[in-house]
Design a protein around this motif. Structure first.
Motif, mmCIF file in Angstrom:
data_model
loop_
_atom_site.group_PDB
_atom_site.id
_atom_site.type_symbol
_atom_site.label_atom_id
_atom_site.label_comp_id
_atom_site.label_asym_id
_atom_site.label_seq_id
_atom_site.Cartn_x
_atom_site.Cartn_y
_atom_site.Cartn_z
ATOM 1 N N TYR A 17 29.033 14.879 -36.485
ATOM 2 C CA TYR A 17 27.899 15.592 -35.886
ATOM 3 C C TYR A 17 27.179 16.521 -36.858
ATOM 4 O O TYR A 17 26.167 17.127 -36.487
ATOM 5 N N ILE A 31 22.743 19.619 -37.101
ATOM 6 C CA ILE A 31 23.676 19.193 -36.053
ATOM 7 C C ILE A 31 22.981 18.202 -35.142
ATOM 8 O O ILE A 31 21.906 18.493 -34.599
ATOM 9 N N ASN A 32 23.590 17.041 -34.981
ATOM 10 C CA ASN A 32 23.173 16.051 -33.989
ATOM 11 C C ASN A 32 24.380 15.725 -33.129
ATOM 12 O O ASN A 32 25.294 15.016 -33.559
ATOM 13 N N HIS A 33 24.409 16.263 -31.942
ATOM 14 C CA HIS A 33 25.537 16.151 -31.017
ATOM 15 C C HIS A 33 24.977 15.645 -29.688
ATOM 16 O O HIS A 33 23.805 15.896 -29.371
ATOM 17 N N ARG A 37 20.980 19.522 -30.507
ATOM 18 C CA ARG A 37 20.679 19.414 -31.923
ATOM 19 C C ARG A 37 20.229 20.778 -32.414
ATOM 20 O O ARG A 37 19.606 21.560 -31.683
ATOM 21 N N ALA A 107 34.174 20.713 -33.970
ATOM 22 C CA ALA A 107 33.358 20.124 -32.907
ATOM 23 C C ALA A 107 34.255 19.613 -31.799
ATOM 24 O O ALA A 107 35.412 19.231 -32.024
#
Length: 292
Positions: A17, A31-33, A37, A107
């Protein structure tokens, strides 16, 4: 600007992420969750973007801010420390233009946690003769939590100088500010209010008896942003208005129309750090929409 940050090429994939990217002179952690983001510049441990899944950006970032080493960024959440405003040079302290170290990341299904550290060095000693360790923790998911922790022996003023994205400043009202304020536009004159603020022009006020929660009611945007203040003594709210906005090189002429600052701060009661007793300042953002 936000979409630009998330489309930057990946320099290094740190975890599923979390990735390292580069915007001009500055490294960014992106962050790409599934739930969120976000983007943070290592310069200043500066949160630039926080956007829960399915929502519009919550933080405002100027499309004219330069991503240059040593130059403060306009927007997001600058960390103002160890002084607020013009109490020293540079204004709002040096923490926001120093390079911080990512010391930990984690995470889970709820989001991503990041920890940054800044320690005193030869450059900071010239500006402020104290040894310190400053820790910034971010918990980024459907809510945004920021905690600043200062270790050493000193007093300092500070603010989490949060810029929020709004649809139309003319339809914005911020509540939970408390009855007493210091008016920075009017030569530090003291004033009284009903704890609410609207923005008919330039506003720069330090509220000294705020509630633990301020709410931005973005009338045109049909959403509200809740800002919870922790370990604070003051809340600052600011909008430059049209005249000042036009004079600022790092803000577009109409930039004031879509932003408002509501800042968790320690100004009239400084943070006191002592051996084994670190000082703290923290804030939490929660988004409330008509879908909720």
């Amino acid at each position: 600007m936000h979409d630009t940050l998330f489309s930057l090429p990946v320099v290094k994939q740190i975890s599923p992420y979390l990735s390292l990217r580069q915007k001009d002179e500055l490294p960014l952690l992106v962050i790409n969750h599934p739930l969120v983001r976000a983007a943070i510049a290592t310069q200043g441990a500066h949160l630039l973007a926080w956007q829960p899944a399915g929502e519009k950006p919550v933080l405002w970032l100027s499309d004219k801010t330069p991503f240059q080493s040593g130059k403060a960024l306009r927007g997001g959440v600058p960390i103002c420390w160890p002084w607020f405003g013009p109490a020293g040079t540079p204004a709002h302290g040096f923490a926001r233009t120093q390079t911080w170290t990512l010391s930990a990341h984690n995470a889970d299904e709820k989001g991503v946690m990041l920890t940054f550290v800044l320690e005193s060095n030869a450059q900071t000693q010239k500006l402020w003769p104290h040894e310190f360790t400053l820790i910034a923790r971010f918990r980024l998911g459907q809510h945004c939590e920021i905690e600043l922790e200062a270790h050493g022996e000193f007093s300092a003023t500070a603010a989490l100088h949060s810029y929020f994205n709004v649809a139309d400043i003319k339809q914005v009202e911020v509540s939970g500010l408390g009855p007493h304020f210091i008016d920075k536009v009017n030569a530090d004159a003291e004033g009284q209010s009903e704890g609410k603020q609207r923005y008919p022009g330039r506003i720069d006020r330090i509220f000294t008896q705020p509630s633990d929660c301020s709410v931005i009611q973005d009338g045109a945007g049909a959403r509200a942003i809740e800002i919870y203040h922790h370990y604070h003594s003051d809340v600052v709210t600011w909008n430059p208005g049209p005249e000042l906005s036009c004079s600022m090189a790092d803000m577009s002429n109409d930039g004031y129309k879509t932003m408002v600052c509501v800042e968790t701060a320690r100004i009239h009661e400084p943070l006191i750090s002592a051996a084994e007793r670190p000082a703290r300042l923290a804030t939490t953002f929660r988004l409330r929409t008509d879908k909720a």
